[in-house]
Design an enzyme around this catalytic site. Structure first.
Site, PDB file in Angstrom:
ATOM      1  N   HIS A  37       0.848  -1.191   0.000  1.00  0.00           N
ATOM      2  CA  HIS A  37       0.000   0.000   0.000  1.00  0.00           C
ATOM      3  C   HIS A  37       0.885   1.242   0.000  1.00  0.00           C
ATOM      4  O   HIS A  37       2.089   1.153   0.240  1.00  0.00           O
ATOM      5  CB  HIS A  37      -0.914   0.018   1.230  1.00  0.00           C
ATOM      6  CG  HIS A  37      -0.152   0.141   2.514  1.00  0.00           C
ATOM      7  ND1 HIS A  37       0.398  -0.954   3.162  1.00  0.00           N
ATOM      8  CD2 HIS A  37       0.219   1.228   3.240  1.00  0.00           C
ATOM      9  CE1 HIS A  37       1.056  -0.533   4.237  1.00  0.00           C
ATOM     10  NE2 HIS A  37       0.961   0.787   4.308  1.00  0.00           N
ATOM     11  N   HIS A 120       5.610   6.037  -1.137  1.00  0.00           N
ATOM     12  CA  HIS A 120       6.380   4.835  -1.440  1.00  0.00           C
ATOM     13  C   HIS A 120       5.575   3.606  -1.059  1.00  0.00           C
ATOM     14  O   HIS A 120       4.566   3.711  -0.355  1.00  0.00           O
ATOM     15  CB  HIS A 120       7.710   4.829  -0.667  1.00  0.00           C
ATOM     16  CG  HIS A 120       7.521   4.720   0.809  1.00  0.00           C
ATOM     17  ND1 HIS A 120       7.205   5.803   1.607  1.00  0.00           N
ATOM     18  CD2 HIS A 120       7.570   3.649   1.646  1.00  0.00           C
ATOM     19  CE1 HIS A 120       7.075   5.404   2.866  1.00  0.00           C
ATOM     20  NE2 HIS A 120       7.289   4.092   2.916  1.00  0.00           N
TER      21      HIS A 120
END
Length: 196
Positions: A37, A120
């Protein structure tokens, strides 16, 4: 008490591309593919009333759908690397969404995240990895990228106390609008104060 955070989900194709990056680095504990995620805002451990207040407040977010791609790799912890990540393409829509979520959290007086927002996807956590090995691992995979994918919603995820990296549970989902003017939000799951 669950630990909450707001995130973007990673579609299956992109997640499978990232799964091919696993391995080849001593001291890495790889994140399960289903737990990939992009964290928009870490909330932390909160009580049920605060969690419900957050769930309701996020319902006011009205942002358009957008596309992202994952590109490049890096690590956190320069002298003592502690995690490996895949980067996220530059996106004004992503930055605007994250900033609105941050404003909502500040209005609710939630503890601020001291880290600067760096979009990220964490691929692995490191323990005892040598800097040289991390540099070699990253340089061999520096050309990593995925095809662009649509981002049509953001979610509130929860995790139980663990070593990190999941498992995560989707507590609530908030659709992004296909265009303006924004449409009313429709939740994927209903909110209830007894859930946490």
């Amino acid at each position: 008490m669950p630990r909450l955070f707001v995130a973007l989900e990673i579609p299956r194709e992109a997640a499978l591309s990232m799964s091919l990056l696993r391995g080849g680095l001593h001291g890495a504990r790889w994140i399960d593919v289903e737990n990939y995620h992009i964290t928009l805002r870490f909330i932390g451990d909160v009580d049920a009333p605060t969690a419900d207040e957050l769930i309701n407040a996020l319902d006011r977010v009205r942002r358009p759908e957008f596309t992202l791609s994952l590109v490049g790799m890096g690590s956190f912890g320069s002298k003592k690397p502690h995690s490996i990540w895949a980067g996220v393409s530059a996106s004004p829509d992503l930055i605007a969404l994250q900033a609105e979520i941050e404003r909502i959290c500040q209005r609710l007086r939630l503890k601020p995240d001291p880290r600067k927002f760096t979009p990220h996807v964490t691929l692995g956590r490191l323990r005892g990895a040598r800097v040289e090995d991390v540099v070699d691992y990253l340089s061999a995979r520096s050309n990593f990228f995925t095809d662009p994918f649509p981002v049509s919603r953001f979610v509130v995820l929860s995790s139980r106390e663990s070593v990190g990296g999941g498992p995560y549970v989707t507590e609530e989902a908030y659709p992004l609008t296909a265009g303006f003017p924004p449409q009313p939000a429709i939740h994927a799951a209903s909110s209830s104060s007894g859930r946490y």
